[in-house]
Design an enzyme around this catalytic site. Sequence first.
Site, short mmCIF file in Angstrom:
data_model
loop_
_atom_site.label_atom_id
_atom_site.label_comp_id
_atom_site.label_asym_id
_atom_site.label_seq_id
_atom_site.Cartn_x
_atom_site.Cartn_y
_atom_site.Cartn_z
N TYR A 85 -25.78 -1.61 -13.23
CA TYR A 85 -25.08 -0.37 -13.54
C TYR A 85 -23.59 -0.60 -13.67
O TYR A 85 -23.04 -1.57 -13.15
CB TYR A 85 -25.33 0.67 -12.45
CG TYR A 85 -24.72 0.30 -11.13
CD1 TYR A 85 -23.43 0.73 -10.79
CD2 TYR A 85 -25.40 -0.49 -10.22
CE1 TYR A 85 -22.85 0.36 -9.58
CE2 TYR A 85 -24.83 -0.85 -9.01
CZ TYR A 85 -23.57 -0.42 -8.69
OH TYR A 85 -22.99 -0.79 -7.51
N PHE A 95 -15.15 2.35 -11.55
CA PHE A 95 -14.98 2.24 -10.10
C PHE A 95 -15.95 1.28 -9.46
O PHE A 95 -15.75 0.85 -8.32
CB PHE A 95 -15.06 3.62 -9.41
CG PHE A 95 -16.37 4.33 -9.62
CD1 PHE A 95 -17.45 4.08 -8.79
CD2 PHE A 95 -16.51 5.26 -10.63
CE1 PHE A 95 -18.65 4.73 -8.98
CE2 PHE A 95 -17.72 5.93 -10.82
CZ PHE A 95 -18.79 5.65 -9.99
N ASP A 96 -17.03 0.91 -10.17
CA ASP A 96 -17.99 -0.04 -9.60
C ASP A 96 -18.88 -0.58 -10.71
O ASP A 96 -19.12 0.10 -11.72
CB ASP A 96 -18.84 0.63 -8.52
CG ASP A 96 -19.63 -0.37 -7.68
OD1 ASP A 96 -19.31 -1.58 -7.72
OD2 ASP A 96 -20.56 0.05 -6.99
N ILE A 115 -27.10 8.31 -4.29
CA ILE A 115 -26.70 9.69 -4.51
C ILE A 115 -27.82 10.47 -5.20
O ILE A 115 -28.67 9.90 -5.88
CB ILE A 115 -25.39 9.78 -5.32
CG1 ILE A 115 -25.53 9.11 -6.69
CG2 ILE A 115 -24.22 9.20 -4.53
CD1 ILE A 115 -24.31 9.26 -7.59
N TYR A 141 -20.67 12.50 -4.95
CA TYR A 141 -20.02 12.41 -3.64
C TYR A 141 -19.36 13.72 -3.21
O TYR A 141 -18.60 13.75 -2.24
CB TYR A 141 -19.01 11.26 -3.64
CG TYR A 141 -19.70 9.92 -3.80
CD1 TYR A 141 -20.38 9.35 -2.73
CD2 TYR A 141 -19.73 9.26 -5.01
CE1 TYR A 141 -21.05 8.15 -2.86
CE2 TYR A 141 -20.39 8.05 -5.16
CZ TYR A 141 -21.04 7.51 -4.08
OH TYR A 141 -21.71 6.32 -4.22
N PHE A 158 -22.73 6.94 -15.26
CA PHE A 158 -23.31 5.62 -14.99
C PHE A 158 -24.11 5.17 -16.20
O PHE A 158 -24.90 5.94 -16.74
CB PHE A 158 -24.26 5.66 -13.79
CG PHE A 158 -23.59 5.81 -12.47
CD1 PHE A 158 -23.15 4.70 -11.77
CD2 PHE A 158 -23.41 7.07 -11.91
CE1 PHE A 158 -22.54 4.83 -10.53
CE2 PHE A 158 -22.80 7.20 -10.68
CZ PHE A 158 -22.36 6.09 -9.98
#
Length: 166
Positions: A85, A95-96, A115, A141, A158
């Site tokens: 991902y 962010f990731d 999540i 979040y 994502f």
Amino acid sequence: VKSNKQREGSNQNTRMNRSTVLLVITILLIASIEGYRKGEKGISKKEAMKDKLSFKKPEIKVDILKRPEECERKTKNGDTISVHYVGTLEDGKKFDSSRDRNEPLSFSLGTGQVIKGWEQGMSGACVGEQRKLWIPYQLAYGDRGMPPLIPARSNLIFEVEIVGIK
């Protein structure tokens, strides 16, 4: 038949995968705690109440980017799935990414390990399928976010690829 050395190598890889996931979770948790200590508590009570008065239920949007020609099995609750991902904010800031680490994330679907938006968006997928998930902050979040990486009330995007189902 795997030799003892092959089994040991496989076990070490599994331990390393779990260690990496635990490290990422720990970093996000520490960052969240530090953000809270610095006063980054998210939104005001007035904003939160306004949102709670909204009758619109938050929903994710799923775009299928690539569908495999054959699908022997679709993901369902209880499956352990492995995914690559890339997570971005709405402004495009990453962010990731499991791709940056060159290591897919494995988790059990339907058990709260990820999540809520992922729980919903990953159901019914096939190995090799690529999806784009548009997740509202309520299913990500929430009001607080995960400072400093994910600001309060951040809708997330994502791009995911299912690489395995067990």
